[in-house]
Design a protein around this motif. Structure first.
Motif, PDB file in Angstrom:
ATOM      1  N   SER A 112      53.206  73.690  48.149  1.00  0.00           N
ATOM      2  CA  SER A 112      52.783  73.373  46.780  1.00  0.00           C
ATOM      3  C   SER A 112      53.970  72.821  46.006  1.00  0.00           C
ATOM      4  O   SER A 112      55.106  73.298  46.157  1.00  0.00           O
ATOM      5  CB  SER A 112      52.261  74.629  46.084  1.00  0.00           C
ATOM      6  OG  SER A 112      52.067  74.356  44.711  1.00  0.00           O
ATOM      7  N   CYS A 136      37.402  73.907  49.593  1.00  0.00           N
ATOM      8  CA  CYS A 136      38.413  73.914  50.664  1.00  0.00           C
ATOM      9  C   CYS A 136      38.082  72.893  51.771  1.00  0.00           C
ATOM     10  O   CYS A 136      36.950  72.821  52.236  1.00  0.00           O
ATOM     11  CB  CYS A 136      38.433  75.328  51.252  1.00  0.00           C
ATOM     12  SG  CYS A 136      39.681  75.589  52.473  1.00  0.00           S
ATOM     13  N   PHE A 174      44.977  74.548  58.523  1.00  0.00           N
ATOM     14  CA  PHE A 174      45.373  74.226  57.144  1.00  0.00           C
ATOM     15  C   PHE A 174      44.133  74.247  56.253  1.00  0.00           C
ATOM     16  O   PHE A 174      43.113  73.648  56.597  1.00  0.00           O
ATOM     17  CB  PHE A 174      45.987  72.821  57.085  1.00  0.00           C
ATOM     18  CG  PHE A 174      47.231  72.666  57.913  1.00  0.00           C
ATOM     19  CD1 PHE A 174      48.481  72.949  57.371  1.00  0.00           C
ATOM     20  CD2 PHE A 174      47.164  72.217  59.222  1.00  0.00           C
ATOM     21  CE1 PHE A 174      49.630  72.802  58.135  1.00  0.00           C
ATOM     22  CE2 PHE A 174      48.300  72.060  59.988  1.00  0.00           C
ATOM     23  CZ  PHE A 174      49.541  72.354  59.443  1.00  0.00           C
ATOM     24  N   CYS A 175      44.255  74.912  55.094  1.00  0.00           N
ATOM     25  CA  CYS A 175      43.179  74.879  54.087  1.00  0.00           C
ATOM     26  C   CYS A 175      43.754  74.150  52.878  1.00  0.00           C
ATOM     27  O   CYS A 175      44.806  74.536  52.356  1.00  0.00           O
ATOM     28  CB  CYS A 175      42.793  76.286  53.632  1.00  0.00           C
ATOM     29  SG  CYS A 175      42.290  77.334  54.966  1.00  0.00           S
ATOM     30  N   ARG A 176      43.058  73.105  52.438  1.00  0.00           N
ATOM     31  CA  ARG A 176      43.598  72.302  51.337  1.00  0.00           C
ATOM     32  C   ARG A 176      42.610  72.215  50.189  1.00  0.00           C
ATOM     33  O   ARG A 176      41.392  72.151  50.414  1.00  0.00           O
ATOM     34  CB  ARG A 176      43.913  70.898  51.841  1.00  0.00           C
ATOM     35  CG  ARG A 176      45.082  70.924  52.802  1.00  0.00           C
ATOM     36  CD  ARG A 176      45.265  69.638  53.487  1.00  0.00           C
ATOM     37  NE  ARG A 176      46.674  69.333  53.631  1.00  0.00           N
ATOM     38  CZ  ARG A 176      47.148  68.306  54.296  1.00  0.00           C
ATOM     39  NH1 ARG A 176      46.330  67.457  54.857  1.00  0.00           N
ATOM     40  NH2 ARG A 176      48.430  68.109  54.358  1.00  0.00           N
ATOM     41  N   ARG A 188      44.800  68.064  47.141  1.00  0.00           N
ATOM     42  CA  ARG A 188      45.826  68.337  48.171  1.00  0.00           C
ATOM     43  C   ARG A 188      47.142  68.832  47.561  1.00  0.00           C
ATOM     44  O   ARG A 188      48.207  68.663  48.159  1.00  0.00           O
ATOM     45  CB  ARG A 188      46.090  67.078  49.022  1.00  0.00           C
ATOM     46  CG  ARG A 188      44.863  66.619  49.776  1.00  0.00           C
ATOM     47  CD  ARG A 188      45.034  65.265  50.387  1.00  0.00           C
ATOM     48  NE  ARG A 188      45.854  65.297  51.597  1.00  0.00           N
ATOM     49  CZ  ARG A 188      45.341  65.391  52.824  1.00  0.00           C
ATOM     50  NH1 ARG A 188      44.036  65.511  52.960  1.00  0.00           N
ATOM     51  NH2 ARG A 188      46.121  65.399  53.860  1.00  0.00           N
ATOM     52  N   THR A 238      48.296  73.612  49.925  1.00  0.00           N
ATOM     53  CA  THR A 238      47.885  73.744  51.334  1.00  0.00           C
ATOM     54  C   THR A 238      48.281  75.141  51.796  1.00  0.00           C
ATOM     55  O   THR A 238      49.458  75.506  51.737  1.00  0.00           O
ATOM     56  CB  THR A 238      48.583  72.689  52.217  1.00  0.00           C
ATOM     57  OG1 THR A 238      48.266  71.396  51.725  1.00  0.00           O
ATOM     58  CG2 THR A 238      48.145  72.800  53.667  1.00  0.00           C
ATOM     59  N   PHE A 298      48.248  77.707  55.017  1.00  0.00           N
ATOM     60  CA  PHE A 298      48.076  77.597  56.472  1.00  0.00           C
ATOM     61  C   PHE A 298      48.499  78.859  57.210  1.00  0.00           C
ATOM     62  O   PHE A 298      49.324  79.636  56.720  1.00  0.00           O
ATOM     63  CB  PHE A 298      48.865  76.388  57.016  1.00  0.00           C
ATOM     64  CG  PHE A 298      50.349  76.494  56.848  1.00  0.00           C
ATOM     65  CD1 PHE A 298      50.977  76.073  55.680  1.00  0.00           C
ATOM     66  CD2 PHE A 298      51.150  77.012  57.870  1.00  0.00           C
ATOM     67  CE1 PHE A 298      52.359  76.156  55.532  1.00  0.00           C
ATOM     68  CE2 PHE A 298      52.522  77.097  57.733  1.00  0.00           C
ATOM     69  CZ  PHE A 298      53.128  76.672  56.555  1.00  0.00           C
ATOM     70  N   ASP A 345      52.700  64.090  54.564  1.00  0.00           N
ATOM     71  CA  ASP A 345      51.422  64.765  54.373  1.00  0.00           C
ATOM     72  C   ASP A 345      50.386  64.221  55.350  1.00  0.00           C
ATOM     73  O   ASP A 345      49.578  64.945  55.909  1.00  0.00           O
ATOM     74  CB  ASP A 345      50.964  64.554  52.927  1.00  0.00           C
ATOM     75  CG  ASP A 345      49.838  65.492  52.572  1.00  0.00           C
ATOM     76  OD1 ASP A 345      49.791  66.589  53.150  1.00  0.00           O
ATOM     77  OD2 ASP A 345      48.989  65.125  51.744  1.00  0.00           O
TER      78      ASP A 345
END
Lengths: 377, 217
Positions: free
Chosen positions: A11, A47, A60-62, A66, A69, A71, B152
């Protein structure tokens, strides 16, 4: 009860942009808490999930923009997330599972392809070089064969002393000269050496250097039979089987150097080959080819080629089991086949009146000092 | 323990001012000079089996040297080739280093091996990565300059330029373009890295140096 997983968060709100976290899967959202007390939350309906990372197993959860993230690499994280989100993420998670399987399958196929491709390439390269070396060898001048033959003759162990009796050697030299006129390749010198040995053998080195053992003279019932063996052996030289065998015996690097025009390796391999290998170590195909060419030479020279199957018959009848001393026949294809094959070849030849070789054969044989020593069972 | 990277970026070296009781572990042959008050002991690079695996699979040394002192002193550590060096501070996290990049670390750092995959071998990057984890600083080196990049999405790096990366980075080797352009552009195989995460790159590659030298011999 919610489960806790260890993982990390990316982040821009964090000083380093990332931190290690404890991930809690709550009823409506995934929550990541850092050791410093910062908390990051992504509701399940917002998500988006993705599998990847170094191991390919990291989940990964975003959030939609974005900016966060979360993870974890915990193997049970995916299933727990699926359960906690109550089916909201099932479709995405199933797609990621399928993608992961696809990638793993593609990876295996890629590696298998590379391994199989490399193996095929090595085999093709090996045979390509061998075939290339053989072709190049055949294109080389026969002077190289002579050089190899002379070097090999000097280097090889002799089985007895050379016979210089003109009454014995000259008639055989006459047979050689008569056949030499019909040699398939020009420029070969058929240099005859008669060696006093009970061995029933004869050989012709590349370039034409030829050895006939007195044992073979004693075993032959007629000069035509001896002429047949001589024609067969001369054919190995005219068909250049020796250099062909040498190029096959060479190491790959010597074969490559031969292809690019360096024949020094061939000479060295030739000397080595004839010093160590059996003189008659030709392939079955080469032996059959030499039989055929030998029959043709005899025919052209006006010598009855039936001496060839004739000698095989004699040797077969007298020595059913091939004794060690009969090297010439023992290193060749089985004589039943050869008798049949040579007879067929002779039948296919146009009719011709052959001249008998005008020699007192028993007188010549009587000059042979050594008798053939047969091994009794 | 004070550590300073000097002579950056071309001929970077690490000067460490050690206090009594401090310790540092460095790659074999990395010490350039040191005070006589510092003791050096050689140890297997993480046990005999681990050391052998690291040597043959991870491109690292069989042995590492551990420097300790009771009275304090100065130590200079360097890498064998010209180029930059960088420092990373691990706080329980993990990093992967390309074979040969490791120079030195504090004793709290654990050196292990991570499987890279068969494709990486085909890409000439080796089958294993050095996996550093634990707590403490680690110094690694590169040929040429070192720069870091946050990624990314997918990002393409020529093989031999990737020095270090976080475990969240997916790494795979692929062709630079189509079959024709991959082989005739001079790029051949490339490393495709996927974020999120941070990667460290070197501005030169050994493969490039070798090819250039070869062409001028």
């Amino acid at each position: 009860m919610s489960q806790i997983f260890s993982g990390g968060v990316f982040s821009s709100d964090l000083s380093d942009g990332r931190a290690g976290v404890e991930i809690e899967l709550l009823s409506s959202h995934v929550c990541a808490s850092t050791a410093e007390g910062d908390a990051f939350v992504i509701p399940y309906e917002q998500c988006s999930v993705e599998q990847g990372g170094y191991s390919g197993k990291m989940l990964f959860c975003r959030n939609p923009d974005r900016s966060i993230t979360i993870f974890s690499e915990d193997p049970s994280f995916l299933a727990a997330l699926d359960e906690a989100s109550r089916g909201l993420l099932s479709e995405q998670l199933a797609a990621e599972r399928a993608k992961s399987k696809r990638q793993s399958r593609r990876g295996s196929l890629f590696v298998t392809g590379i391994v199989v491709g490399a193996a095929i390439l090595i085999v093709l390269l090996y045979y390509g070089v061998r075939v290339g070396a053989d072709r190049v060898t055949k294109a080389l001048p026969v002077s190289l064969d002579k050089q190899i033959g002379k070097m090999a003759y000097q280097a090889m162990p002799k089985e007895g002393t050379e016979v210089h009796d003109p009454q014995l050697v000259d008639p055989i030299r006459g047979i050689v000269s008569r056949l030499a006129e019909h040699a398939k390749v020009e420029g070969l010198d058929f240099d005859l050496h008669v060696v006093d040995s009970p061995t029933v053998n004869a050989f012709c080195l590349p370039g034409g250097t030829m050895v006939v053992y007195t044992g073979l003279i004693s075993a032959s019932e007629s000069p035509e039979q001896l002429a047949a063996v001589i024609a067969h052996e001369m054919s190995h030289a005219t068909l250049r089987h020796g250099v062909s065998r040498i190029s096959q015996s060479m190491g790959l690097s010597a074969a490559v150097s031969l292809i690019i025009g360096d024949s020094a390796g061939l000479l060295a391999a030739g000397e080595e080959f004839f010093r160590n290998a059996s003189i008659n170590s030709y392939s079955r195909q080469q032996e059959s080819d030499a039989d055929g060419e030998g029959v043709m030479m005899l025919h052209k020279a006006g010598i009855d080629p039936s001496g060839m199957p004739g000698l095989f018959e004699v040797l077969k009848e007298e020595h059913g089991e091939v004794p060690e001393a009969l090297i010439w026949i023992s290193t060749h294809p089985d004589h039943e086949t050869r008798i049949a094959e040579t007879k067929m070849m002779i039948q296919s030849l146009p009719d011709k009146n052959y001249d008998t070789i005008d020699l007192d054969w028993s007188e010549i044989q009587s000059r042979v000092t050594n008798s053939v020593e047969m091994k009794s069972e | 323990m004070e550590a300073e990277l000097r002579d950056k970026p071309s001929f970077a070296n690490l000067r460490v001012k050690m206090q009594p009781g401090d310790a540092i572990v460095a790659e074999a042959d990395a010490m350039a000079n040191m005070s006589s008050t510092i003791q050096m002991t050689t140890q297997w690079n993480g046990g005999v089996v681990q050391a052998i695996l690291k040597r043959f699979l991870g491109g690292e040394s069989l042995f590492v040297n551990r420097f300790t002192t009771d009275q304090g002193g100065e130590l200079v550590i360097t890498q064998p080739y010209p180029g930059d060096m960088a420092c990373l501070e691990l706080k329980g996290n993990t990093m992967f280093l390309q074979p040969g990049a490791f120079v030195a670390c504090e004793p709290g750092v654990k050196l292990g091996l991570g499987w890279a995959g068969w494709r990486m071998l085909i890409g000439g990057e080796g089958l294993f990565r050095l996996k550093v984890s634990g707590n403490g600083r680690i110094w690694f080196g590169a040929y040429g300059g070192i720069f870091q990049k946050e990624i990314d999405e997918e990002y393409i790096v020529d093989t031999g330029h990737l020095v270090a990366y976080e475990p969240s980075i997916g790494v795979r080797v692929g062709m630079a373009g189509g079959l024709f352009s991959s082989f005739f552009s001079g790029e051949g195989l490339v490393t495709r890295v996927n974020g999120p995460g941070r990667i460290y790159l070197q501005s030169r590659s050994f493969g490039g140096l070798a090819a250039w030298t070869n062409a001028h011999l």
